[in-house]
Design an enzyme around this catalytic site. Structure first.
Site, PDB file in Angstrom:
ATOM      1  N   ASP A  70      -1.655  -4.795   3.934  1.00  0.00           N
ATOM      2  CA  ASP A  70      -1.248  -5.342   5.229  1.00  0.00           C
ATOM      3  C   ASP A  70      -0.552  -6.673   5.052  1.00  0.00           C
ATOM      4  O   ASP A  70      -1.125  -7.616   4.504  1.00  0.00           O
ATOM      5  CB  ASP A  70      -2.490  -5.551   6.113  1.00  0.00           C
ATOM      6  CG  ASP A  70      -3.020  -4.239   6.639  1.00  0.00           C
ATOM      7  OD1 ASP A  70      -2.260  -3.525   7.318  1.00  0.00           O
ATOM      8  OD2 ASP A  70      -4.189  -3.923   6.359  1.00  0.00           O
ATOM      9  N   ASP A  77      -4.774   3.634  11.690  1.00  0.00           N
ATOM     10  CA  ASP A  77      -5.079   2.363  11.042  1.00  0.00           C
ATOM     11  C   ASP A  77      -5.757   1.398  12.007  1.00  0.00           C
ATOM     12  O   ASP A  77      -5.167   0.984  12.999  1.00  0.00           O
ATOM     13  CB  ASP A  77      -3.749   1.765  10.535  1.00  0.00           C
ATOM     14  CG  ASP A  77      -3.930   0.426   9.844  1.00  0.00           C
ATOM     15  OD1 ASP A  77      -5.077   0.046   9.540  1.00  0.00           O
ATOM     16  OD2 ASP A  77      -2.900  -0.232   9.597  1.00  0.00           O
TER      17      ASP A  77
HETATM   18  C1  DX5 Z   1      -4.783  -4.353  11.321  1.00  0.00           C
HETATM   19  C2  DX5 Z   1      -4.443  -3.783   9.963  1.00  0.00           C
HETATM   20  C3  DX5 Z   1      -5.427  -2.797   9.432  1.00  0.00           C
HETATM   21  C4  DX5 Z   1      -6.825  -3.301   9.332  1.00  0.00           C
HETATM   22  C5  DX5 Z   1      -7.688  -2.340   8.590  1.00  0.00           C
HETATM   23  O1  DX5 Z   1      -4.250  -5.603  11.351  1.00  0.00           O
HETATM   24  O2  DX5 Z   1      -3.184  -3.185  10.010  1.00  0.00           O
HETATM   25  O3  DX5 Z   1      -4.957  -2.232   8.230  1.00  0.00           O
HETATM   26  O4  DX5 Z   1      -6.926  -4.562   8.757  1.00  0.00           O
HETATM   27  O5  DX5 Z   1      -8.967  -2.855   8.517  1.00  0.00           O
HETATM   28  P1  DX5 Z   1     -10.185  -2.234   9.341  1.00  0.00           P
HETATM   29  O6  DX5 Z   1     -10.338  -0.822   8.874  1.00  0.00           O
HETATM   30  O7  DX5 Z   1     -11.330  -3.107   8.988  1.00  0.00           O
HETATM   31  O8  DX5 Z   1      -9.825  -2.286  10.801  1.00  0.00           O
HETATM   32 ZN    ZN Z   2      -2.511  -1.805   8.321  1.00  0.00          ZN
END
Ligand code: DX5
Ligand code: ZN
Length: 228
Positions: A36, A177
């Protein structure tokens, strides 16, 4: 039904030990690494840049799934591509249709994949037809962009179903996601997801290996129950 992949999001990992965290999920059977990129403008967090991607590229064989939560992706996608990104996903909200077409051509020429991400409140673009779709992945964000560990928004499920219908007979991946865990994975797979991104539910559960294997077991159970 297509095989469902698990993409651990290193945003939720221990950043002082990315190498160790990545090798643990690789050993546990992860299918790709979700990276990310938040820029403090498009998303209210600043995460990492191409140098980190270059360093990660050296410690894993898994595909790197780069999620650009940034304004001006046209300025920055190239450094992430040359740093070793395998899938470059940009947000519909931060770019134009003409850039998306250009991006898709360029990325495909390099033998890599391209994705389109949609925030929870963004509808599926009307122009995204089965035949004209220039993407390999549609990422349905199920939390607001920026931070790991937020709660999954069930209201995105109808959108996941719509994208899954687009993906029907083709190669398009349906990636979900945000807030995905061992509880809700089954509803998400039932809706047609083919890639589950998981941050906190993999890296912040204590035992990375069993967290990933539990998610795999939920996916397999769901796939057995859902009619093909
Ligand atoms: C949101 C991101 C995600 C997120 C995933 O900003 O794009 O990829 O961090 O983490 P979890 O699964 O903890 O929501
Ligand atoms: Zn993401």
């Amino acid at each position: 039904m297509k095989e469902v992949k698990i993409a651990p999001s290193i945003l939720a990992a221990d950043h002082a030990d990315l190498k160790g965290e990545i090798s643990r999920v690789e050993e546990a059977g992860a299918d790709m690494i979700h990276v990310d990129v938040a820029d403090g403008h498009f998303a209210p967090n600043i995460s990492l840049g191409p140098d980190t991607v270059r360093a990660i590229r050296k410690v894993t064989k898994l595909p790197l799934d780069i999620h650009l939560m940034i304004t001006n992706p046209e300025k920055f996608y190239e450094p992430f591509l040359s740093a070793g990104g395998d899938i470059i996903t940009v947000h519909a909200e931060s770019t134009s249709r003409s850039f998306l077409n250009k991006l898709s051509k360029e990325v495909h020429q390099k033998g890599k994949k391209v994705g389109l991400a949609l925030k929870p409140s963004t509808s599926l673009p009307y122009w995204l037809g089965k035949k004209t779709n220039p993407f390999d992945v549609i990422l349905v964000l199920s939390v607001n962009p920026g931070f790991p560990g937020q709660a999954f928004m069930p209201r995105v499920i109808p959108k996941v179903r719509k994208v899954a219908r687009l993906a029907d007979s083709g190669e398009l991946d349906v990636e979900v996601d945000g807030g995905v865990d061992q509880e809700n994975a089954s509803v998400i797979v039932e809706a047609g997801a083919s890639v589950l991104v998981a941050g906190a539910s993999i890296f912040r559960k204590g035992d990375v290996k069993s967290a990933l294997q539990d998610m795999r077991a939920v996916i397999q159970r769901t796939m057995r129950e859902v009619p093909a």
